[in-house]
Write an enzyme that holds these catalytic residues in place. Structure first.
Site, PDB file in Angstrom:
ATOM      1  N   CYS A  23     -61.794  29.521 -14.798  1.00  0.00           N
ATOM      2  CA  CYS A  23     -60.654  29.248 -13.915  1.00  0.00           C
ATOM      3  C   CYS A  23     -59.465  28.607 -14.628  1.00  0.00           C
ATOM      4  O   CYS A  23     -58.377  28.509 -14.046  1.00  0.00           O
ATOM      5  CB  CYS A  23     -61.098  28.369 -12.733  1.00  0.00           C
ATOM      6  SG  CYS A  23     -61.879  26.815 -13.201  1.00  0.00           S
ATOM      7  N   HIS A  24     -59.601  28.190 -15.870  1.00  0.00           N
ATOM      8  CA  HIS A  24     -58.521  27.489 -16.582  1.00  0.00           C
ATOM      9  C   HIS A  24     -58.374  28.085 -17.961  1.00  0.00           C
ATOM     10  O   HIS A  24     -58.937  27.564 -18.924  1.00  0.00           O
ATOM     11  CB  HIS A  24     -58.849  26.002 -16.666  1.00  0.00           C
ATOM     12  CG  HIS A  24     -57.721  25.151 -17.134  1.00  0.00           C
ATOM     13  ND1 HIS A  24     -57.562  24.783 -18.444  1.00  0.00           N
ATOM     14  CD2 HIS A  24     -56.707  24.573 -16.465  1.00  0.00           C
ATOM     15  CE1 HIS A  24     -56.500  23.989 -18.564  1.00  0.00           C
ATOM     16  NE2 HIS A  24     -55.967  23.865 -17.367  1.00  0.00           N
ATOM     17  N   PHE A  25     -57.727  29.059 -18.155  1.00  0.00           N
ATOM     18  CA  PHE A  25     -56.945  29.964 -17.321  1.00  0.00           C
ATOM     19  C   PHE A  25     -57.539  31.353 -17.467  1.00  0.00           C
ATOM     20  O   PHE A  25     -57.950  31.688 -18.573  1.00  0.00           O
ATOM     21  CB  PHE A  25     -55.478  29.983 -17.788  1.00  0.00           C
ATOM     22  CG  PHE A  25     -54.787  28.663 -17.686  1.00  0.00           C
ATOM     23  CD1 PHE A  25     -54.221  28.273 -16.480  1.00  0.00           C
ATOM     24  CD2 PHE A  25     -54.706  27.795 -18.761  1.00  0.00           C
ATOM     25  CE1 PHE A  25     -53.555  27.052 -16.380  1.00  0.00           C
ATOM     26  CE2 PHE A  25     -54.057  26.584 -18.661  1.00  0.00           C
ATOM     27  CZ  PHE A  25     -53.473  26.205 -17.466  1.00  0.00           C
TER      28      PHE A  25
ATOM     29  N   ILE B  44     -59.322  27.708 -21.541  1.00  0.00           N
ATOM     30  CA  ILE B  44     -59.166  26.428 -22.232  1.00  0.00           C
ATOM     31  C   ILE B  44     -59.809  25.351 -21.362  1.00  0.00           C
ATOM     32  O   ILE B  44     -59.620  25.316 -20.146  1.00  0.00           O
ATOM     33  CB  ILE B  44     -57.669  26.078 -22.422  1.00  0.00           C
ATOM     34  CG1 ILE B  44     -56.953  27.158 -23.226  1.00  0.00           C
ATOM     35  CG2 ILE B  44     -57.509  24.718 -23.095  1.00  0.00           C
ATOM     36  CD1 ILE B  44     -55.437  27.025 -23.205  1.00  0.00           C
TER      37      ILE B  44
END
Length: 169
Positions: free
Chosen positions: A70-72, A77
């Site tokens: 989810c990041h990203f 990351i």
């Protein structure tokens, strides 16, 4: 100083997350997935750079960790705030390890420098927390520490004046 070991495996950390290590109402680590370490390799109340205590811990990095999805999306990351939270977790753990009573909470941090990233190809984070002050009075239980996070030996995060307190309320 309480009579706890100077290192903890994952099960010892999970015992702390369940509230079984330091007892009800005292310092507690978060449960996975917010638990940001897999083991504590060394802990003290009188060693470290300032002779006021320290903690060294490790976190195994695998590409399937929850935050990479989810990041990203397309550019995975680890959020820097999770590394900072890991340092706060260890600071509070050290206070409980000393036998000091109360629930832990972060009070703040003086300075944060993020100079690298944790991508899925990294293998391990190493956290190093060095206390500059550890205070226990009738009204205040608090630790102040500096910390670094290394990714595969490279320093990627540095913090100064991290503050964590224990409160019995």
């Amino acid at each position: 100083m309480a009579d706890y070991p100077s290192s903890f495996d994952k099960e010892g950390l999970l015992k702390c997350a369940r509230g079984e290590l330091f007892g009800p109402g005292n310092a507690q680590l978060p449960a996975p997935p917010m638990l940001m370490m897999d083991r504590i390799t060394d802990i003290s109340g009188d060693r470290g750079a300032h002779g006021k205590g320290h903690v060294v811990a490790e976190f195994d990095i695998t590409p399937d960790l929850w935050f990479f999805d989810c990041h990203f999306p397309g550019n995975p990351i680890m959020p820097g705030c999770l590394g900072l939270d890991g340092l706060w977790q260890l600071t509070g753990f050290n206070l409980g390890w000393r036998g000091w009573q109360g629930r832990g909470y972060a009070l703040g941090v003086g300075e944060v420098k993020l100079t690298g990233m944790v991508r899925p190809d990294r293998k391990m984070l190493t956290y190093k927390v060095d206390f500059t002050k550890a205070v226990q009075t009738r009204r205040l239980t608090m630790g102040v520490a500096d910390g670094i996070v290394e990714a595969d030996g490279d320093v990627i995060y540095q913090v100064k004046d991290m503050k964590v307190a224990l409160s019995e309320s």
